[in-house]
Design a protein around this motif. Structure first.
Motif, short mmCIF file in Angstrom:
data_model
loop_
_atom_site.label_atom_id
_atom_site.label_comp_id
_atom_site.label_asym_id
_atom_site.label_seq_id
_atom_site.Cartn_x
_atom_site.Cartn_y
_atom_site.Cartn_z
N GLU A 251 21.30 -101.29 57.49
CA GLU A 251 20.13 -102.02 57.04
C GLU A 251 18.82 -101.31 57.35
OE1 GLU A 251 17.89 -104.56 55.09
OE2 GLU A 251 20.09 -104.57 55.09
N THR A 252 18.69 -100.78 58.57
CA THR A 252 17.44 -100.11 58.94
C THR A 252 17.20 -98.88 58.08
OG1 THR A 252 17.64 -100.88 61.22
CG2 THR A 252 16.18 -99.00 60.81
N GLU A 253 18.26 -98.08 57.88
CA GLU A 253 18.08 -96.86 57.08
C GLU A 253 17.91 -97.19 55.60
OE1 GLU A 253 20.03 -93.14 59.02
OE2 GLU A 253 21.53 -94.74 59.00
N LYS A 255 16.24 -99.70 54.54
CA LYS A 255 14.81 -100.05 54.43
C LYS A 255 13.96 -98.79 54.37
CE LYS A 255 11.15 -102.85 56.47
NZ LYS A 255 10.13 -101.83 56.25
N HIS A 256 14.36 -97.76 55.14
CA HIS A 256 13.62 -96.50 55.08
C HIS A 256 13.63 -95.94 53.67
CE1 HIS A 256 12.57 -92.26 55.73
NE2 HIS A 256 13.69 -91.97 55.06
N ASP A 259 11.67 -98.13 51.14
CA ASP A 259 10.22 -97.96 51.31
C ASP A 259 9.76 -96.61 50.75
OD1 ASP A 259 10.12 -100.41 52.52
OD2 ASP A 259 10.01 -99.64 54.57
N HIS A 385 18.56 -89.14 57.33
CA HIS A 385 19.10 -90.41 56.85
C HIS A 385 20.20 -90.17 55.81
CE1 HIS A 385 15.83 -92.63 58.85
NE2 HIS A 385 15.05 -91.64 58.45
N ARG A 396 19.68 -101.38 46.31
CA ARG A 396 18.53 -101.99 46.99
C ARG A 396 17.27 -101.87 46.12
NH1 ARG A 396 17.10 -103.30 52.24
NH2 ARG A 396 19.32 -103.81 52.35
#
Length: 1001
Positions: A251-253, A255-256, A259, A385, A396
């Protein structure tokens, strides 16, 4: 003010840079090359030279020792390959041909042994792919007793065509068909070996592992040396399971990435000046320009001075070239990454590539050195990443993953292509053989080719459906000029570097003669097949185009709409192109919009009146979970590749019209998809009207029998038998082969199994049905075809030509008619069982007559299709060995507790009589149709004698997979028509078949 976090990130980035440089200089990530495609697909360019093995905190654990049993979810990379196959139009783009010219003593039997051992070591090479409730999965099958190796004697001049044809043959992923072997024998010590893999099971790094292990296994099989022992191999199913279990942790990556790419747009590549000849597969074309031999070293030195790799330098040159080609300053180029981490996974065979989108700001006319800094930072950030599967990023991003016109975000890639992988077998000299695939995976790919150290080359590969050849030629010259220029002086600003040739001037503007009409109308009038065109904007809804063709044969409205989408800005593209015989005009000449056949006004904002439109709206709602308006975008509603496949399958079933997932991705809106389906319905109706026999009275020709597959090996004999009996026949044949039917009393109707609506229409015209057609590998198509035919069947008998494969592997050596299936049953056999169940369940209902499922074994007869099956079908390995006089190894009677090994067979003429018998006296169930049974030894002796060879026939205690057949099938129900007639004995029919085969047969 800098913080501790800033300092830590800077130190981390510097450490990563040093590690990349160290690995590049050491040459630990040697590249392979078969083409410039790169990220998501090229098997020979699976990873960037410096991207291969960078350590990463929190990475997945090392591969385990064996795959988990049962169904295993696909990895994200596999899932994308599976979807590309289901979407349609991939062709052989995702085939991985691996060819080597071998000179010296070469042992084919030892190769087969080595290849079988390789498949045993790596379960991914014996994995089948299926789906359950709409979700794909993979399942590892047992190791085959042997992997067949086909051998063909041929002159070296004929080799390229044979290799190309073999590498392009479709794979059946549902049957664990992931590797094939072909040997071309040019002389006693001169061979070309081709191994063809599917990309779902192979990438570039895997190919190196395969080559190294095959050499060891081959040496062991020949006994010429004692090779080093191979360590236990990691299994791909373990990797796929770990990745699946770890998806929530991304999830964190994610979002990277979302973005970073939230407002990115695809590069605006120059559009074709005219209409492209559209093909299902995007044709790949390559242009190269030679570079000075010193250029690669100069580029390496430039990178070393600025803490960058050769890959980063060439990627920077690609950004500079793309900037000058498009005029864009915010650019995204895709590069290849890998999911392999740790030493254990380096030996993992399977698809572990990942696409990394690198986004760079090229604004401000930077020097090349400054642009290199920007690119290097972006590349390092992408590498940090790289473990997030790219298709998760696309999901996403949703509609943001494509441009306003549907163009993919990553349509340009860059790579460095090194020395290709070669299979080096002990005792032979090896030479790499290039076997190009036909499909382009991306619109444009830049590459630096280093396979020839004395002659490096700049290279571009492009999709000829999208780019003009002149644009691609100018692009590769510009790229080469940039590489030369920056090698000499990297401090020059981009604006001072050599300019592209005149071929590119204004190419991206798509300029056209200016007038006051709509740009879509001007573009349509410029088409050589269009004589008139206008665009109108209704009071409600988007603009609609109308066109008049020069001739009745020309592009469809959907094809013209595709041209407009490729050549115009999105806001200028109409919702549909409608073809008319003439445009209605007033007496003064202007268009009369009131007389145009405009779109029907819906009764509500989202309720279409056209039944096809209603079906499209319902399918969108069901698959995407929201009620669309006619012009809602598929991607904006949350659509992606799998949903496109599901939507296409639903509409194909509901409407009986041909449709693929790729069609959905291209049409995008309900209105455009409805227009496409309307065009295909009209085209089908026109084709049926043109090919339908003259109207006939049932009083004149009662008892007409529809025969599908009428030009196939079985269908042709059935048509001949029915015509000889004086029965009126309606023969269904593909358009390209319908002319082959020229028998008195036979009418021809064009169609195929992918056209359910056409099948229904054909069945409705007939008083009886013989279904003898089969795709062999597209089981979903076979099932949909049978469903359509049974739905339309309303009278008379129905005979389905099935296969003894439906029995599977019975537990007894004698198989009674209608015995229950016994696992394992092949996907082909399961499809036959499902088709049988449909027709037998429907028999006797709704006015239908009786039904018969006639299960046939190997069919022999004097027909080209049957000769092809003898060459390359179930016993193709035996035939090829007999033809070439090679040693033939057969299972010894008694092996495995079975007293006999051989094959059941039926003469095509006898099978046709049995089918005709079932029309008069249905068996109301299953009947076998066998003319006899022949042992492998007797068949091998027949073939060698008929072919004039002297093969050494040996019996061994092993049972090759393609010879593991020991069943006798009872055929008592149809014994009378199966009784052999003169000339229908085994020896005579084999003589008829082999006599017509050429020297390369």
């Amino acid at each position: 003010m800098p913080t501790d976090a800033d300092s830590a990130a800077h130190d981390d980035r510097r450490q990563l840079q040093r590690e990349l440089l160290r690995r590049a200089r050491a040459g630990t990530a040697r590249r392979t090359a078969a083409g410039p495609a790169g990220p998501a697909g090229d098997p020979a360019a699976a990873t960037a030279p410096e991207a291969g093995d960078v350590p990463r905190a929190g990475s997945v654990p090392e591969a385990g020792s064996g795959p988990e049993a049962g169904r295993v979810p696909l990895s994200r990379a596999q899932r994308r390959m599976w979807l590309m196959e289901r979407l349609g139009g991939a062709g052989d783009s995702y085939h991985v041909p691996f060819a080597t010219r071998l000179r010296g003593p070469f042992d084919v039997a030892a190769l087969a042994t080595a290849l079988t051992s390789l498949v045993a070591r790596h379960s991914i090479l014996r994995t089948r792919y299926a789906e359950h409730e709409g979700e794909p999965y993979q399942e590892v099958l047992p190791t085959p007793r042997t992997v067949p190796v086909h051998v063909v004697d041929t002159d070296p001049a004929q080799a390229p065509a044979l290799l190309r044809r073999e590498s392009a043959r479709p794979f059946d992923l549902a049957a664990a068909d992931a590797v094939r072997a072909l040997v071309l024998r040019h002389g006693p010590q001169d061979h070309t070996l081709l191994l063809t893999f599917h990309h779902i099971a192979m990438d570039g790094a895997s190919l190196e592992t395969v080559a190294a292990e095959l050499a060891v296994l081959y040496a062991s099989a020949t006994g010429a040396a004692t090779p080093p022992a191979l360590t236990e191999a990691p299994q791909y199913a373990d990797h796929a399971r770990r990745e699946h279990d770890g998806l929530p942790g991304f999830e964190t990556e994610l979002k990277h990435w979302s973005d970073l790419l939230a407002d990115a747009v695809p590069p605006r590549l120059p559009r074709r000046a005219g209409d492209a000849p559209q093909t299902a597969v995007r044709p790949a074309v390559v242009h190269t320009v030679p570079l000075a031999p010193a250029v690669p070293d100069a580029l390496r030195a430039l990178g070393a001075q600025r803490h960058a790799t050769l890959f980063a330098v060439t990627l920077t040159a690609a950004f500079a070239a793309l900037h000058r080609l498009t005029g864009d300053e915010d650019l995204v180029i895709g590069v290849a990454g890998t999911h392999r981490t740790g030493t254990a996974m380096r030996a993992l065979v399977g698809l572990c590539v990942n696409t990394l989108p690198v986004r760079v700001d090229v604004s401000g006319d930077p020097t090349f050195a400054e642009l290199l800094r920007r690119v290097n930072e972006a590349l390092l950030e992408a590498q940090r990443h790289r473990h997030v599967p790219f298709d998760l990023v696309l999901e996403r991003l949703g509609a943001g993953a494509r441009g306003a016109d549907g163009t993919a975000l990553v349509r340009v890639t860059s790579d460095v292509l090194g020395e290709p992988t070669v299979l080096r077998l002990p005792g032979t000299s090896a030479e790499y053989v290039d076997v190009p695939t036909a499909g382009a995976k991306f619109t444009l790919s830049y590459g630096l080719a280093l396979d020839d150290a004395e002659q490096p080359r700049a290279l571009v590969q492009y999709d000829a459906n999208t780019l003009d050849d002149s644009v691609a030629e100018a692009a590769v010259r510009d790229y080469a000029a940039l590489l030369h220029a920056v090698a000499a002086d990297p401090e020059r600003a981009l604006g001072e570097l050599p300019l592209p040739g005149p071929d590119l001037v204004d190419a991206r503007d798509g300029s056209a003669p200016q007038d006051d009409s709509h740009p879509a109308a001007r573009a349509l009038r410029a088409h050589p097949e269009v004589v008139d065109a206008e665009v109108v904007r209704p009071e409600r809804g988007p603009a609609v185009a109308y066109a008049v063709l020069r001739d009745s044969v020309g592009p469809s409205g959907h094809e013209l709409l595709g041209l407009l989408r490729r050549s115009l800005a999105p806001e200028a593209v109409p919702a549909a192109v409608t073809l008319l015989d003439a445009l209605p005009r007033t007496a003064a000449g202007p268009l009369d919009p009131a007389r145009l056949p405009g779109p029907s006004a819906p009764s509500g904002p989202n309720v279409p009146a056209d039944p096809r439109a209603a079906a499209v709206t319902e399918a969108f709602t069901t698959v995407l979970g929201t009620l669309p308006t006619p012009d809602d975008d598929f991607f904006a509603l949350g659509g992606h590749s799998l949903k496109a496949v599901q939507l296409a399958e639903r509409l194909r079933t509901d409407l009986g019209l041909p449709l693929t997932g790729l069609d959905v991705l291209q049409a995008r809106t309900p209105r455009a998809l409805t227009a496409l389906l309307g065009e295909r319905a009209a085209r089908q109706s026109a084709a049926k009207a043109a090919s339908r026999p003259a109207p006939r009275s049932r009083d004149v020709r009662p008892g007409t029998v529809l025969v599908t597959g009428a030009t196939g090996g079985v269908g042709a004999f059935v048509v001949r038998e029915l015509a000889a009996q004086g029965r009126p026949v309606l023969a269904l044949a593909r358009p390209e082969s319908a002319h082959l039917i020229a028998t008195e009393g036979v009418d021809v109707i064009e169609g195929d199994l992918s056209d359910p609506d056409g099948l229904r229409d054909a069945v409705a015209q007939a008083d009886a049905v013989v279904h003898a057609a089969c795709t062999f590998t597209r089981h979903d198509v076979d099932l949909a075809a049978m469903r359509a035919m049974v739905d339309a069947w309303r009278r008379g008998p129905f005979v389905f030509v099935s296969s003894v494969d439906a029995y599977g592997h019975p537990g007894t050596d004698r198989v009674a008619e209608e015995s229950a299936p016994h696992e394992p049953v092949s996907p082909y056999g399961k499809a036959k069982l499902d088709c049988e169940a449909m027709v037998l369940h429907a028999a006797g209902t709704g006015g239908r007559g009786g039904a018969s499922a006639v299960r046939s074994p190997i069919v022999w007869g004097a027909h080209d299709r049957l000769r092809e099956q003898l060459r390359w079908g179930a016993i193709g390995t035996l035939y090829q060995a007999a033809r070439q006089g090679r040693p033939i190894e057969l299972p010894r009677p008694g092996t495995g507790g079975h007293a006999w090994y051989g094959a059941a067979w039926v003469h095509a003429a006898a099978l046709a009589r049995a089918v005709a018998e079932c029309l008069d006296r249905p068996v109301h169930g299953v009947a076998n149709a066998c003319s006899g049974h022949v042992s492998w030894r007797d068949l091998a002796q027949d073939l060698t004698e008929l072919l004039g060879t002297e093969a050494d026939i040996r019996e061994t205690a092993t049972v090759p997979r393609d010879l593991d057949h020991r069943w006798h099938y009872d055929s008592s129900r149809l014994a009378r028509p199966l009784r052999p007639r003169p000339g229908e004995d085994r020896r005579t029919v084999l003589a008829e078949m082999t006599a017509a085969m050429g020297p390369t047969g």
